[in-house]
Design an enzyme around this catalytic site. Structure first.
Site, PDB file in Angstrom:
ATOM      1  N   ASN A   1      38.862  27.971  32.046  1.00  0.00           N
ATOM      2  CA  ASN A   1      37.501  27.905  31.512  1.00  0.00           C
ATOM      3  C   ASN A   1      36.653  28.960  32.211  1.00  0.00           C
ATOM      4  O   ASN A   1      36.292  28.803  33.376  1.00  0.00           O
ATOM      5  CB  ASN A   1      36.925  26.503  31.735  1.00  0.00           C
ATOM      6  N   TRP A   2      36.329  30.029  31.476  1.00  0.00           N
ATOM      7  CA  TRP A   2      35.575  31.129  32.081  1.00  0.00           C
ATOM      8  C   TRP A   2      34.086  30.826  32.196  1.00  0.00           C
ATOM      9  O   TRP A   2      33.331  31.604  32.792  1.00  0.00           O
ATOM     10  CB  TRP A   2      35.774  32.408  31.264  1.00  0.00           C
ATOM     11  N   LYS A   3      33.650  29.740  31.609  1.00  0.00           N
ATOM     12  CA  LYS A   3      32.243  29.321  31.654  1.00  0.00           C
ATOM     13  C   LYS A   3      31.324  30.475  31.212  1.00  0.00           C
ATOM     14  O   LYS A   3      31.652  31.211  30.286  1.00  0.00           O
ATOM     15  CB  LYS A   3      31.894  28.779  33.037  1.00  0.00           C
TER      16      LYS A   3
ATOM     17  N   HIS B   1      32.557  18.712  28.470  1.00  0.00           N
ATOM     18  CA  HIS B   1      32.594  19.198  29.851  1.00  0.00           C
ATOM     19  C   HIS B   1      31.378  18.661  30.598  1.00  0.00           C
ATOM     20  O   HIS B   1      30.298  18.507  30.033  1.00  0.00           O
ATOM     21  CB  HIS B   1      32.605  20.729  29.883  1.00  0.00           C
TER      22      HIS B   1
ATOM     23  N   GLU C   1      37.982  15.675  35.218  1.00  0.00           N
ATOM     24  CA  GLU C   1      37.296  16.614  36.100  1.00  0.00           C
ATOM     25  C   GLU C   1      36.226  15.861  36.888  1.00  0.00           C
ATOM     26  O   GLU C   1      35.120  15.652  36.392  1.00  0.00           O
ATOM     27  CB  GLU C   1      36.682  17.766  35.304  1.00  0.00           C
TER      28      GLU C   1
ATOM     29  N   GLY D   1      33.485  23.436  41.341  1.00  0.00           N
ATOM     30  CA  GLY D   1      32.752  24.552  41.932  1.00  0.00           C
ATOM     31  C   GLY D   1      32.218  24.281  43.326  1.00  0.00           C
ATOM     32  O   GLY D   1      31.423  25.063  43.842  1.00  0.00           O
TER      33      GLY D   1
ATOM     34  N   SER E   1      38.276  22.545  41.244  1.00  0.00           N
ATOM     35  CA  SER E   1      38.645  23.415  42.366  1.00  0.00           C
ATOM     36  C   SER E   1      40.159  23.530  42.542  1.00  0.00           C
ATOM     37  O   SER E   1      40.671  23.516  43.658  1.00  0.00           O
ATOM     38  CB  SER E   1      37.981  22.934  43.663  1.00  0.00           C
TER      39      SER E   1
ATOM     40  N   GLY F   1      38.658  26.478  36.612  1.00  0.00           N
ATOM     41  CA  GLY F   1      37.371  27.144  36.516  1.00  0.00           C
ATOM     42  C   GLY F   1      37.396  28.509  37.177  1.00  0.00           C
ATOM     43  O   GLY F   1      37.955  29.466  36.662  1.00  0.00           O
ATOM     44  N   GLY F   2      36.773  28.616  38.350  1.00  0.00           N
ATOM     45  CA  GLY F   2      36.601  29.896  39.022  1.00  0.00           C
ATOM     46  C   GLY F   2      37.887  30.673  39.232  1.00  0.00           C
ATOM     47  O   GLY F   2      37.903  31.906  39.102  1.00  0.00           O
TER      48      GLY F   2
END
Length: 251
Positions: free
Chosen positions: A9-11, A95, A167, A173, A212, A233-234
């Protein structure tokens, strides 16, 4: 046997230049053949990503879609049918950032889930609790309610063509991660809730962990019996790190 899945997920990250660089990195990855891999770029870059990943076994999904399946008078929204037309096969629903920041409620998410499926998009339903809810011992109550809303509205059979991502909000994050056993406990409860309605659906649905996830902890997380992969995510913004997570799922 459930096929592992890793989804990035590049958000709200990226520019045309940085997305091109990330696409190039993804194209050069040696991905395991037994893992489904997907990325969810910002909607502006969906076409760029689909075009750039042609010939690569990476699915492309959207981070959000409208409550109505077909195009029409909903300013600012994107219809699931338009996402299918663009080449998407998946869409995130619920989300935590949509729930908590954008104020989306279960009734709205039920409509988004149904509209996506009506157009042939596979929804990835995100569920999870805040730190306050976990500390109050309400994790399973909160997750069960989020899951139960879909079951009550659409029936458990809707999950025969869907993915569920757990999640924990407190681990997104923040650098904090649920321990493998904490994550497994919630995943097992999700599967048990589905099994109470339909054991076949429960056995077949893939449950991803998001919060994470990194290459350093992926092997241990993915080794749990009810964790079938990750919603990343990141770490998905770094092609090498994302590739290492995909390989962990393949093991």
């Amino acid at each position: 046997m459930r096929r592992p899945m890793v989804a990035g997920n590049w958000k709200m990250h990226g520019t045309r230049a940085s997305v091109a660089e990330l696409i190039n990195g993804l194209r050069h990855l040696a991905l395991p053949s037994g893992v489904d891999v997907a990325v969810f770029p910002p909607c502006l870059y969906i076409n760029q990503v689909i075009d750039g990943l042609k010939g690569k076994s990476i699915q492309v999904g959207a981070q959000n879609s409208a409550v109505e399946s077909m195009q029409g008078a909903l300013t600012g929204e994107i219809a699931p049918s338009q996402l299918v037309d663009a080449g998407c096969s998946l869409v995130l629903v619920g989300h935590s950032e949509r729930r908590l920041i954008m104020g989306e409620r279960d009734a709205t998410l039920n409509r988004k889930f149904a509209a996506a499926q009506a157009c042939g998009l596979k929804p990835v339903l995100c569920v999870g609790e805040t730190l306050e809810q976990r500390e109050a011992g309400k994790t399973l109550e909160v997750v069960g309610r989020q899951l139960g809303s879909i079951i009550e509205e659409l029936g458990v059979g809707a999950f025969a063509n869907a993915v569920i991502a757990y999640e924990p909000v407190w681990a997104i994050g923040t650098g904090l991660t649920a321990t493998p056993q904490q994550a497994q406990d919630v995943h097992a409860a999700i599967r048990a809730q589905l099994a109470a309605e339909n054991s076949e659906v429960a056995r077949g649905v893939r449950l991803l962990y998001g919060g994470s996830v990194k290459a350093a902890n992926a092997v241990e997380l993915f080794g749990m019996p009810d964790i079938d992969g990750g919603l990343i995510g990141g770490a998905s913004l770094n092609a090498d790190e994302f590739g290492a997570i995909c390989r962990a799922a393949g093991n």
